[in-house]
Write a protein that holds these residues in place. Structure first.
Motif, PDB file in Angstrom:
ATOM      1  N   ASN A  78      -4.264   7.247  -8.832  1.00  0.00           N
ATOM      2  CA  ASN A  78      -3.855   5.832  -8.809  1.00  0.00           C
ATOM      3  C   ASN A  78      -3.785   5.284  -7.379  1.00  0.00           C
ATOM      4  O   ASN A  78      -2.898   4.518  -7.029  1.00  0.00           O
ATOM      5  N   SER A  79      -4.778   5.703  -6.561  1.00  0.00           N
ATOM      6  CA  SER A  79      -4.760   5.254  -5.160  1.00  0.00           C
ATOM      7  C   SER A  79      -6.100   5.545  -4.514  1.00  0.00           C
ATOM      8  O   SER A  79      -6.619   6.666  -4.633  1.00  0.00           O
ATOM      9  N   PHE A  80      -6.678   4.550  -3.837  1.00  0.00           N
ATOM     10  CA  PHE A  80      -7.892   4.779  -3.059  1.00  0.00           C
ATOM     11  C   PHE A  80      -7.600   5.747  -1.900  1.00  0.00           C
ATOM     12  O   PHE A  80      -8.407   6.617  -1.582  1.00  0.00           O
ATOM     13  N   THR A  81      -6.429   5.561  -1.282  1.00  0.00           N
ATOM     14  CA  THR A  81      -6.081   6.371  -0.111  1.00  0.00           C
ATOM     15  C   THR A  81      -5.930   7.840  -0.486  1.00  0.00           C
ATOM     16  O   THR A  81      -6.493   8.736   0.177  1.00  0.00           O
ATOM     17  N   ARG A  82      -5.166   8.121  -1.551  1.00  0.00           N
ATOM     18  CA  ARG A  82      -4.946   9.513  -1.936  1.00  0.00           C
ATOM     19  C   ARG A  82      -6.239  10.152  -2.464  1.00  0.00           C
ATOM     20  O   ARG A  82      -6.492  11.333  -2.250  1.00  0.00           O
ATOM     21  N   ALA A  83      -7.068   9.374  -3.135  1.00  0.00           N
ATOM     22  CA  ALA A  83      -8.351   9.890  -3.606  1.00  0.00           C
ATOM     23  C   ALA A  83      -9.243  10.267  -2.428  1.00  0.00           C
ATOM     24  O   ALA A  83      -9.919  11.303  -2.443  1.00  0.00           O
ATOM     25  N   GLY A  91     -11.893  14.314   0.698  1.00  0.00           N
ATOM     26  CA  GLY A  91     -12.423  14.462   2.054  1.00  0.00           C
ATOM     27  C   GLY A  91     -13.343  13.331   2.443  1.00  0.00           C
ATOM     28  O   GLY A  91     -14.328  13.534   3.167  1.00  0.00           O
ATOM     29  N   MET A  92     -13.034  12.134   1.977  1.00  0.00           N
ATOM     30  CA  MET A  92     -13.846  10.961   2.278  1.00  0.00           C
ATOM     31  C   MET A  92     -12.976   9.924   2.975  1.00  0.00           C
ATOM     32  O   MET A  92     -11.747  10.074   3.044  1.00  0.00           O
ATOM     33  N   THR A  93     -13.600   8.879   3.444  1.00  0.00           N
ATOM     34  CA  THR A  93     -12.827   7.759   3.995  1.00  0.00           C
ATOM     35  C   THR A  93     -12.435   6.829   2.847  1.00  0.00           C
ATOM     36  O   THR A  93     -13.084   6.799   1.795  1.00  0.00           O
ATOM     37  N   GLN A  94     -11.385   6.056   3.078  1.00  0.00           N
ATOM     38  CA  GLN A  94     -10.961   5.100   2.052  1.00  0.00           C
ATOM     39  C   GLN A  94     -12.056   4.072   1.795  1.00  0.00           C
ATOM     40  O   GLN A  94     -12.262   3.647   0.657  1.00  0.00           O
ATOM     41  N   ALA A  95     -12.754   3.682   2.852  1.00  0.00           N
ATOM     42  CA  ALA A  95     -13.830   2.702   2.706  1.00  0.00           C
ATOM     43  C   ALA A  95     -14.947   3.253   1.813  1.00  0.00           C
ATOM     44  O   ALA A  95     -15.525   2.537   0.988  1.00  0.00           O
ATOM     45  N   ALA A  96     -15.248   4.549   1.976  1.00  0.00           N
ATOM     46  CA  ALA A  96     -16.303   5.160   1.166  1.00  0.00           C
ATOM     47  C   ALA A  96     -15.902   5.207  -0.301  1.00  0.00           C
ATOM     48  O   ALA A  96     -16.719   4.964  -1.200  1.00  0.00           O
ATOM     49  N   VAL A  97     -14.640   5.535  -0.565  1.00  0.00           N
ATOM     50  CA  VAL A  97     -14.146   5.548  -1.940  1.00  0.00           C
ATOM     51  C   VAL A  97     -14.228   4.156  -2.541  1.00  0.00           C
ATOM     52  O   VAL A  97     -14.700   3.971  -3.676  1.00  0.00           O
ATOM     53  N   SER A  98     -13.778   3.173  -1.813  1.00  0.00           N
ATOM     54  CA  SER A  98     -13.801   1.794  -2.298  1.00  0.00           C
ATOM     55  C   SER A  98     -15.235   1.343  -2.589  1.00  0.00           C
ATOM     56  O   SER A  98     -15.504   0.695  -3.612  1.00  0.00           O
ATOM     57  N   TRP A  99     -16.160   1.733  -1.706  1.00  0.00           N
ATOM     58  CA  TRP A  99     -17.566   1.355  -1.923  1.00  0.00           C
ATOM     59  C   TRP A  99     -18.125   2.004  -3.177  1.00  0.00           C
ATOM     60  O   TRP A  99     -18.839   1.380  -3.954  1.00  0.00           O
ATOM     61  N   ARG A 100     -17.770   3.290  -3.410  1.00  0.00           N
ATOM     62  CA  ARG A 100     -18.252   4.002  -4.589  1.00  0.00           C
ATOM     63  C   ARG A 100     -17.749   3.334  -5.869  1.00  0.00           C
ATOM     64  O   ARG A 100     -18.490   3.195  -6.848  1.00  0.00           O
ATOM     65  N   ILE A 101     -16.499   2.935  -5.862  1.00  0.00           N
ATOM     66  CA  ILE A 101     -15.938   2.288  -7.045  1.00  0.00           C
ATOM     67  C   ILE A 101     -16.617   0.942  -7.291  1.00  0.00           C
ATOM     68  O   ILE A 101     -16.973   0.592  -8.428  1.00  0.00           O
ATOM     69  N   ARG A 102     -16.812   0.149  -6.221  1.00  0.00           N
ATOM     70  CA  ARG A 102     -17.489  -1.139  -6.347  1.00  0.00           C
ATOM     71  C   ARG A 102     -18.899  -0.941  -6.911  1.00  0.00           C
ATOM     72  O   ARG A 102     -19.344  -1.686  -7.795  1.00  0.00           O
ATOM     73  N   ASP A 103     -19.611   0.057  -6.409  1.00  0.00           N
ATOM     74  CA  ASP A 103     -20.982   0.327  -6.872  1.00  0.00           C
ATOM     75  C   ASP A 103     -20.982   0.713  -8.352  1.00  0.00           C
ATOM     76  O   ASP A 103     -21.843   0.271  -9.120  1.00  0.00           O
ATOM     77  N   LEU A 104     -20.011   1.548  -8.757  1.00  0.00           N
ATOM     78  CA  LEU A 104     -19.921   1.957 -10.161  1.00  0.00           C
ATOM     79  C   LEU A 104     -19.635   0.759 -11.059  1.00  0.00           C
ATOM     80  O   LEU A 104     -20.225   0.617 -12.142  1.00  0.00           O
ATOM     81  N   GLU A 105     -18.727  -0.119 -10.636  1.00  0.00           N
ATOM     82  CA  GLU A 105     -18.408  -1.311 -11.426  1.00  0.00           C
ATOM     83  C   GLU A 105     -19.635  -2.210 -11.580  1.00  0.00           C
ATOM     84  O   GLU A 105     -19.882  -2.764 -12.659  1.00  0.00           O
TER      85      GLU A 105
END
Length: 313
Positions: A23-28, A33-47
């Motif tokens: 329940n967190s971009f930061t903790r994910a 082992g990724m940056t928060q920006a990379a996680v956020s981008w992956r989620i945006r791309d999936l959506e």
């Protein structure tokens, strides 16, 4: 549906599952082992690929949408199934050591020693396949090969074990009945083995041009069969004294002369280079080399041949 699934990168599902579970971009990001920006981008791309929103983004918090909740449940279950399957495969792979080996090496050397390895490694089952061909190690559960040759096989790391020394062997009864005392006495003896090997042995003892030397009575490319024929009193065979040290010491075979010949090459332990550090391969390799170094008959054979156990081919 299959086409739609093919357009979804598995890594995106992995990132989404971690984000939904934590329940967190930061903790994910920290867990993966990724940056928060990379996680956020992956989620945006999936959506964008799915055409639905998976999270409601609020100040300092996120929440799953209904679609996100459905996908989170399914993705978590699917990834857990994959993790369990991968762990099962890895555990099974690490619990069984597959060895492919030559018949003579297997029956005359490995078979009398492998029990000691299994006692020292009770967690590791050993599966031995006797095959004169060189396995390409692509599947079939093969981890290690014990082979004869130069030690130069593409993609494999090879360690020298036993030199290819050969000497005439026969039963005590045949030696007595034929009164074999010198190499020249073999002219009237029934020979067993490959003609070219006998020709080379005779050449080494100064009988290369002797036309009276008889051809072998039994021709075989299997040293174990050749020496078994000799032990049964049916002829004289060329055998490796390392493999038949026990039979020689017990008096079942007679080593007729001290004249050994090295036919080139030797016996090697080999495995794919990229798997050299795999624990089960490293354990067997180290044990096998220790056995070869401590074998008194092999120590003498290596001295005569100028070879060193453990040399990398």
């Amino acid at each position: 549906m299959i086409d739609n699934l093919a357009r979804i990168p598995l890594d995106a599902i992995r990132v989404f599952e971690a984000t939904a579970r934590l329940n967190s971009f930061t903790r994910a990001a920290e867990a993966l082992g990724m940056t928060q920006a990379a996680v956020s981008w992956r989620i945006r791309d999936l959506e964008q690929r799915l055409g639905v929103a998976l999270f409601v983004r609020e100040t300092r918090r996120i929440a799953l949408t209904l679609e996100g909740q459905r996908l989170a449940s399914a993705s978590s279950e699917a990834l857990n199934l994959m993790r369990r399957a991968i762990n099962d495969v890895m555990e099974q792979d690490q619990s069984v050591l597959g060895i492919t080996t030559l018949q003579t090496l297997a029956t005359q050397w490995l078979a009398t020693r492998i029990g000691m390895f299994q006692l020292a490694n009770p967690d590791l089952a050993v599966k031995i396949d006797v095959d004169n061909g060189l396995s390409d190690f692509s599947g079939h559960g093969t981890d290690i090969g014990l082979r004869f040759g130069s030690g130069q096989w593409p993609g494999l790391e090879s360690r020298f074990l036993i030199p290819a020394l050969f000497t005439p062997l026969c039963s005590p009864e045949l030696q007595a009945s034929l009164d074999i005392r010198t190499p020249a006495d073999l002219k009237s003896a029934p020979l067993v083995g490959l003609p070219q090997e006998w020709a080379e042995w005779f050449a080494r003892v100064g009988m290369a041009d002797d036309s009276e030397t008889p051809p072998p009575r039994v021709i075989s490319e299997n040293q174990a069969m050749e020496v078994a024929t000799a032990m049964a009193g049916q002829g004289v065979a060329l055998g490796n004294p390392v493999f038949y040290d026990r039979e020689i010491r017990n008096g079942h075979l007679v080593r007729l002369f001290d004249a050994n010949i090295a036919l080139g090459g030797g016996y090697w332990l080999c495995y794919p280079k990229e798997r050299r550090n795999l624990p089960k391969i490293a354990r067997f390799r180290d044990w096998m080399l220790d056995m070869a170094r401590s074998d008194a008959s092999n120590i003498e054979a290596c001295r005569l041949s100028g070879q060193t156990v453990g040399t990398i081919g």
